[in-house]
Design a protein around this motif. Structure first.
Motif, short mmCIF file in Angstrom:
data_model
loop_
_atom_site.label_atom_id
_atom_site.label_comp_id
_atom_site.label_asym_id
_atom_site.label_seq_id
_atom_site.Cartn_x
_atom_site.Cartn_y
_atom_site.Cartn_z
N PHE A 128 8.34 13.23 6.61
CA PHE A 128 8.59 13.79 5.30
C PHE A 128 9.15 12.72 4.37
CE2 PHE A 128 8.59 17.57 7.90
CZ PHE A 128 7.98 18.53 7.10
N VAL A 129 8.68 12.73 3.15
CA VAL A 129 9.21 11.86 2.10
C VAL A 129 9.60 12.77 0.93
CG1 VAL A 129 8.80 9.92 0.54
CG2 VAL A 129 7.70 9.97 2.80
N VAL A 130 10.81 12.63 0.43
CA VAL A 130 11.30 13.42 -0.70
C VAL A 130 11.73 12.44 -1.79
CG1 VAL A 130 12.90 15.23 -1.45
CG2 VAL A 130 12.20 15.10 0.95
N SER A 131 11.31 12.72 -3.03
CA SER A 131 11.69 11.82 -4.12
C SER A 131 11.63 12.54 -5.45
CB SER A 131 10.77 10.60 -4.16
OG SER A 131 11.18 9.68 -5.18
N THR A 132 12.42 12.04 -6.38
CA THR A 132 12.36 12.50 -7.77
C THR A 132 11.47 11.59 -8.62
OG1 THR A 132 14.39 11.23 -8.19
CG2 THR A 132 14.64 13.59 -7.75
N ASP A 133 10.88 10.57 -8.01
CA ASP A 133 10.05 9.61 -8.75
C ASP A 133 8.68 9.53 -8.10
OD1 ASP A 133 9.84 7.31 -10.76
OD2 ASP A 133 9.34 6.31 -8.88
N THR A 134 7.65 9.90 -8.85
CA THR A 134 6.30 9.96 -8.30
C THR A 134 5.80 8.60 -7.84
OG1 THR A 134 5.76 11.83 -9.73
CG2 THR A 134 3.92 10.62 -8.78
N ASP A 135 6.05 7.56 -8.64
CA ASP A 135 5.55 6.23 -8.29
C ASP A 135 6.15 5.74 -6.98
OD1 ASP A 135 4.20 3.60 -8.96
OD2 ASP A 135 6.29 2.95 -8.93
N ARG A 136 7.45 5.89 -6.83
CA ARG A 136 8.09 5.42 -5.59
C ARG A 136 7.65 6.26 -4.40
NH1 ARG A 136 12.62 4.63 -9.34
NH2 ARG A 136 13.05 2.39 -9.53
N LEU A 137 7.45 7.55 -4.60
CA LEU A 137 6.97 8.39 -3.52
C LEU A 137 5.59 7.93 -3.07
CD1 LEU A 137 7.39 11.93 -2.62
CD2 LEU A 137 5.06 11.42 -3.33
N GLU A 138 4.70 7.64 -4.00
CA GLU A 138 3.36 7.21 -3.65
C GLU A 138 3.38 5.86 -2.96
OE1 GLU A 138 1.10 7.42 -7.23
OE2 GLU A 138 0.88 9.61 -7.15
N ARG A 139 4.26 4.96 -3.41
CA ARG A 139 4.36 3.66 -2.74
C ARG A 139 4.86 3.80 -1.32
NH1 ARG A 139 7.78 -0.38 -5.90
NH2 ARG A 139 8.50 1.33 -7.24
N THR A 140 5.79 4.72 -1.10
CA THR A 140 6.29 4.97 0.25
C THR A 140 5.18 5.52 1.14
OG1 THR A 140 8.51 5.41 -0.61
CG2 THR A 140 8.01 6.20 1.60
N LEU A 141 4.38 6.44 0.61
CA LEU A 141 3.26 6.97 1.38
C LEU A 141 2.23 5.88 1.67
CD1 LEU A 141 2.80 10.40 -0.44
CD2 LEU A 141 3.76 10.02 1.85
N ASP A 142 2.03 4.98 0.71
CA ASP A 142 1.13 3.85 0.95
C ASP A 142 1.64 3.00 2.11
OD1 ASP A 142 -0.52 4.62 -1.13
OD2 ASP A 142 0.40 3.25 -2.59
N ALA A 143 2.96 2.76 2.12
CA ALA A 143 3.54 1.97 3.20
C ALA A 143 3.38 2.67 4.55
CB ALA A 143 5.01 1.69 2.91
N LEU A 144 3.53 4.00 4.55
CA LEU A 144 3.33 4.76 5.79
C LEU A 144 1.89 4.64 6.28
CD1 LEU A 144 5.39 8.01 5.08
CD2 LEU A 144 5.74 6.44 7.00
N SER A 145 0.97 4.43 5.35
CA SER A 145 -0.45 4.26 5.71
C SER A 145 -0.76 2.85 6.17
CB SER A 145 -1.34 4.62 4.52
OG SER A 145 -1.17 5.97 4.14
N GLY A 146 0.23 1.97 6.09
CA GLY A 146 0.03 0.59 6.53
C GLY A 146 -0.22 -0.39 5.42
N ASP A 147 -0.18 0.07 4.17
CA ASP A 147 -0.38 -0.84 3.04
C ASP A 147 0.86 -1.69 2.81
OD1 ASP A 147 -2.82 0.34 2.76
OD2 ASP A 147 -2.27 1.56 1.02
N ASP A 148 0.64 -2.88 2.28
CA ASP A 148 1.74 -3.78 1.94
C ASP A 148 2.24 -3.43 0.54
OD1 ASP A 148 3.56 -5.85 2.03
OD2 ASP A 148 2.12 -7.37 1.38
N ILE A 149 3.52 -3.08 0.43
CA ILE A 149 4.09 -2.75 -0.87
C ILE A 149 5.27 -3.68 -1.15
CG2 ILE A 149 3.47 -0.31 -0.56
CD1 ILE A 149 6.53 0.22 -0.18
N ASP A 150 5.73 -3.66 -2.39
CA ASP A 150 6.94 -4.38 -2.77
C ASP A 150 8.11 -3.58 -2.21
OD1 ASP A 150 8.98 -5.83 -3.88
OD2 ASP A 150 8.66 -5.11 -5.93
#
Length: 327
Positions: free
Chosen positions: A202-224
């Protein structure tokens, strides 16, 4: 009735209480530049180690249990009442299985007299307990909608399921004899909270951009991510490696945000950065702590550290060995 404050709190509590535990690394998943970050890398290991330690023995002491029961009587009753409204028992709230971590973010400068958007990201790995938590969340959201406490709509992001939740501010007359819902007193921008679920995490956030980046990282993508921050890595390196939990406060991020807001209202010629630099306070980067448990009589082991790459001004005094004390 589940009030807006209770509804949102329960949503966050549900997501905060979670691949193999070693698969997820908080620093790789959290977006970069948080003001504060903390993590329990393995919740099951944390609770098991605490139970077997001296702190566990202390916690189980009858007098301590009676003291805790007295202090938590009212919130415990509120929680049980809320669960009862959902047709659930308190034991239905599953415990985490793996990583639990959270980070706090400031957007823009800190203006003492203005609005300061504050956001958070929370990650909790429930693994095989995720279906039970989905049932709890859905009941909670359904109840919230029936009572006009929240608006909810579902969406997806890649292969993640999203619940997008908008708290509804109650009418003034409905709030006369109840707890006040004052957004001005809440540090978070709670106009929208999103809960996401991807493969038991589960990922919970008040910021859509950061939530999507976290999901990207969970998928194995390289994020800042937080892992790219040298200050963060150097901070954790100051502590023992066998830590069951850690936290890092970015003094540099807070200082820069505060100064950005302060400088906008200062007359020309006043240089707060120069003053802080002379005193040595511009060199303080982070404060951090770590804790671990061991079997036996020791309650816990804690370490605290301050990251100061260059010590100047008043801060340099802490780098000097004190003279012998003669009474």
């Amino acid at each position: 009735m589940i009030r807006p404050t209770t509804a949102v709190s329960l949503m966050l509590l549900s997501a905060a209480c979670t691949h193999a535990a070693e698969d997820l690394n908080a620093a790789d998943l959290l977006p970069g530049s948080p003001v504060f970050s903390l993590a329990v890398p393995n919740w099951t290991g944390f609770t098991d180690s605490m139970s077997a330690s001296g702190l566990g023995d202390f916690w189980r002491d009858d007098e301590i249990q009676n003291l805790i029961a007295g202090l938590l009587e009212e919130p415990k009753q509120d929680f049980e009442d809320a669960m009862d409204e959902l047709g659930l028992e308190p034991d239905d709230l599953e415990q985490p299985r793996g990583l639990v971590t959270a980070a706090l973010y400031f957007d823009g400068g800190l203006d003492p007299e203005g609005e300061n958007p504050t956001h958070f990201v929370l990650i909790a790995d429930y693994q095989d307990a995720a279906p039970q938590m989905v049932e709890l969340i859905e009941r909670m959201l359904e109840q919230g909608e029936e009572e006009d406490a929240v608006r909810v709509h579902e969406d997806t992001y890649e292969d993640a399921r999203l619940w997008i939740i908008e708290p509804i501010e109650p009418e003034a007359e409905d709030d006369a004899d109840d707890d006040e819902w004052d957004e001005g007193e809440n540090p978070f921008d709670l106009h929208e909270v999103t809960i996401a679920l991807r493969e038991g995490v589960f990922v919970v956030s008040t910021d859509t951009d950061r939530l999507e980046r976290t999901l990207d990282a969970l998928s194995g993508d390289d994020i800042d991510s937080l892992a790219d921050d040298n200050r963060f890595r150097d901070s954790l390196a100051q502590h023992p490696g066998n830590r069951h939990a850690w936290g890092v406060l970015s003094i540099g991020t807070i200082r820069d945000a505060f100064l950005t807001g302060m400088e906008q209202g200062l007359p020309p010629g006043i240089d707060p950065r120069g003053i802080l630099n002379t005193l040595g306070f511009m060199d303080i980067e982070t404060l951090s702590m770590a804790m671990s448990f061991a079997e036996g009589d020791v309650l816990m082991e804690q370490s605290f550290a301050m990251l100061v790459p260059e010590k100047r001004g008043l801060v340099a005094l802490f780098d000097e060995e004190g003279a012998p004390f003669s009474p």
